[in-house]
Write a protein that holds these residues in place. Structure first.
Motif, PDB file in Angstrom:
ATOM      1  N   TYR A 283      70.341 -22.391  41.328  1.00  0.00           N
ATOM      2  CA  TYR A 283      70.144 -21.662  40.070  1.00  0.00           C
ATOM      3  C   TYR A 283      71.004 -20.404  40.107  1.00  0.00           C
ATOM      4  O   TYR A 283      71.205 -19.811  41.172  1.00  0.00           O
ATOM      5  CB  TYR A 283      68.675 -21.267  39.906  1.00  0.00           C
ATOM      6  N   HIS A 284      71.509 -20.007  38.927  1.00  0.00           N
ATOM      7  CA  HIS A 284      72.416 -18.858  38.834  1.00  0.00           C
ATOM      8  C   HIS A 284      71.774 -17.779  37.969  1.00  0.00           C
ATOM      9  O   HIS A 284      71.274 -18.067  36.870  1.00  0.00           O
ATOM     10  CB  HIS A 284      73.751 -19.299  38.237  1.00  0.00           C
ATOM     11  N   TRP A 285      71.785 -16.564  38.459  1.00  0.00           N
ATOM     12  CA  TRP A 285      71.184 -15.441  37.722  1.00  0.00           C
ATOM     13  C   TRP A 285      71.963 -15.155  36.449  1.00  0.00           C
ATOM     14  O   TRP A 285      73.178 -15.014  36.460  1.00  0.00           O
ATOM     15  CB  TRP A 285      71.142 -14.189  38.584  1.00  0.00           C
ATOM     16  N   TYR A 292      66.924 -16.926  36.566  1.00  0.00           N
ATOM     17  CA  TYR A 292      67.858 -17.845  37.199  1.00  0.00           C
ATOM     18  C   TYR A 292      67.814 -19.168  36.437  1.00  0.00           C
ATOM     19  O   TYR A 292      66.738 -19.768  36.280  1.00  0.00           O
ATOM     20  CB  TYR A 292      67.478 -18.082  38.659  1.00  0.00           C
ATOM     21  N   LEU A 293      68.972 -19.640  35.971  1.00  0.00           N
ATOM     22  CA  LEU A 293      69.046 -20.872  35.189  1.00  0.00           C
ATOM     23  C   LEU A 293      69.776 -21.957  35.982  1.00  0.00           C
ATOM     24  O   LEU A 293      70.568 -21.671  36.882  1.00  0.00           O
ATOM     25  CB  LEU A 293      69.766 -20.614  33.866  1.00  0.00           C
ATOM     26  N   PRO A 294      69.503 -23.239  35.666  1.00  0.00           N
ATOM     27  CA  PRO A 294      70.111 -24.342  36.414  1.00  0.00           C
ATOM     28  C   PRO A 294      71.634 -24.265  36.423  1.00  0.00           C
ATOM     29  O   PRO A 294      72.266 -24.029  35.394  1.00  0.00           O
ATOM     30  CB  PRO A 294      69.630 -25.583  35.657  1.00  0.00           C
ATOM     31  N   GLY A 315      73.673 -28.982  35.794  1.00  0.00           N
ATOM     32  CA  GLY A 315      72.327 -28.475  35.574  1.00  0.00           C
ATOM     33  C   GLY A 315      71.524 -29.215  34.523  1.00  0.00           C
ATOM     34  O   GLY A 315      70.291 -29.109  34.503  1.00  0.00           O
ATOM     35  N   PHE A 318      68.503 -31.298  35.725  1.00  0.00           N
ATOM     36  CA  PHE A 318      67.308 -30.694  36.319  1.00  0.00           C
ATOM     37  C   PHE A 318      66.003 -31.172  35.689  1.00  0.00           C
ATOM     38  O   PHE A 318      65.060 -31.518  36.394  1.00  0.00           O
ATOM     39  CB  PHE A 318      67.396 -29.161  36.252  1.00  0.00           C
ATOM     40  N   GLU A 325      62.942 -25.355  34.743  1.00  0.00           N
ATOM     41  CA  GLU A 325      64.028 -25.031  33.827  1.00  0.00           C
ATOM     42  C   GLU A 325      64.594 -23.633  34.068  1.00  0.00           C
ATOM     43  O   GLU A 325      65.710 -23.339  33.654  1.00  0.00           O
ATOM     44  CB  GLU A 325      63.550 -25.132  32.378  1.00  0.00           C
ATOM     45  N   ARG A 326      63.826 -22.794  34.745  1.00  0.00           N
ATOM     46  CA  ARG A 326      64.296 -21.452  35.080  1.00  0.00           C
ATOM     47  C   ARG A 326      63.446 -20.909  36.220  1.00  0.00           C
ATOM     48  O   ARG A 326      62.333 -21.354  36.441  1.00  0.00           O
ATOM     49  CB  ARG A 326      64.231 -20.503  33.884  1.00  0.00           C
ATOM     50  N   GLU A 333      58.354 -19.746  38.835  1.00  0.00           N
ATOM     51  CA  GLU A 333      58.901 -20.658  37.815  1.00  0.00           C
ATOM     52  C   GLU A 333      58.492 -20.197  36.432  1.00  0.00           C
ATOM     53  O   GLU A 333      57.476 -19.538  36.250  1.00  0.00           O
ATOM     54  CB  GLU A 333      58.378 -22.072  38.067  1.00  0.00           C
TER      55      GLU A 333
END
Length: 333
Positions: A283-285, A292-294, A315, A318, A325-326, A333
């Motif tokens: 996940y990326h901020w 953080y998203l996929p 992503g 996911f 999802e985030r 989560e």
């Protein structure tokens, strides 16, 4: 690999035509997961397999009068599902994959594979076949076969169907089926790693878990050199549906370097299992969303203490894998 099955005498009817729609749905739904996995092996696409199972149930309902109990209900459904797969392939993918990559490949979450009937759980060979034939290396190799030989291979070697039953399904002779099976096995060997033990993951041991941990830490740190140290010299890396298969450590590292991966900040991992293989979802901020998203999920094949293959999915996979999802800033989560 098969679960409980049903014959007409158990229902107290002479034909499925006597069963109402609700009862029919209950009968076929118990086979949904194994039919879905069968179609997935044929198609290598989770979504196409979903559509094909729905088409299978629709065809089965429309043709219910034709089922008179000469075979089990499961076998009848497998025949319909296989033909539905062949019809889809003829329409959408008339040519098999080439060049060692499968751009339509999609992952299959272990949590859904766990829904499969226990079947031959006490037979180590059957368990090994079930595991090995759902791994991504097998699926990629199978997609390089023409559709009918592919069906023969899966029905004969995965499900253990007799040649005469496969011949009946395909409207062909037993000799033709046996010949197709030999060609399919030869084609499969061309696209699989050299030795069977080289492409089965098996149950993850302590060494595998440690390697995944090191890969995860290096990935979060975007430490390309650290990841490279974990790769086998002949590692393979792909990212379906994006075209491109990179073979060899140097080629893989060059691709990652060109993509700007090194120095990317704000990654957080979630460990999971896909296609009976360890996988790391990153996940990326995103500051704007405050979460953080996929980003991507890396599915690993590990052989002899080194990473032999990395298949990366985007992503958008996911949700189907049951991943959140985030992730919040605090990791929730």
């Amino acid at each position: 690999m098969m679960g409980a099955d049903t014959r007409l005498e158990e229902l107290g009817v002479s034909g499925l035509g006597e069963v109402d729609e609700a009862a029919f749905s209950r009968l076929v739904e118990r086979h949904r997961r194994e039919l879905h996995v069968h179609c997935y092996r044929m198609l290598a696409s989770f979504e196409d397999a979903e559509d094909t199972v729905q088409e299978t149930f629709l065809r089965a309902w429309r043709r219910r009068e034709t089922y008179q109990g000469r075979s089990t209900l499961r076998a009848w459904l497998y025949r319909i599902a296989t033909n539905a797969c062949l019809d889809l392939l003829a329409k959408c993918r008339p040519e098999p994959a080439t060049g060692g990559e499968v751009r339509w490949l999609q992952p299959y979450p272990d949590r859904l594979l766990d829904e499969l009937p226990a079947g031959d759980a006490d037979d180590p060979e059957a368990v090994a076949v079930a595991r090995e034939t759902i791994e991504l290396a097998y699926l990629v190799a199978v997609q390089h076969l023409a559709p009918r030989p592919r069906a023969v291979l899966i029905l004969r070697d995965v499900h253990g169907w007799p040649a005469k039953d496969v011949a009946e399904l395909l409207g062909d002779s037993v000799n033709s089926v046996n010949s197709a099976l030999q060609r399919a096995r030869a084609g499969l060997r061309e696209h699989l790693p050299a030795q069977r033990q080289d492409w089965t993951g098996g149950e993850p041991d302590a060494g595998t878990r440690e390697l995944v941990r090191r890969y995860t830490e290096a990935g979060v740190a975007t430490d390309i050199a650290g990841i490279a140290a974990l790769l086998r010299d002949d590692v393979r890396c792909s990212m379906p549906p994006t075209p491109g298969l990179h073979i060899g450590r140097d080629a893989v590292v060059a691709d990652w370097t060109a993509s700007g991966f090194e120095g990317m900040a704000g990654l957080r991992p979630v460990l999971t299992y896909v296609n009976r293989q360890p996988a790391v979802a990153f996940y990326h901020w995103r500051e704007q969303e405050g979460a953080y998203l996929p980003l991507t999920i890396d599915v690993l094949r590990i052989t002899g203490g080194a990473i032999t293959e990395i298949v990366t999915f985007h992503g958008d996979r996911f949700p189907g894998l049951g991943l959140p999802e985030r992730l919040a800033a605090d990791g929730a989560e």
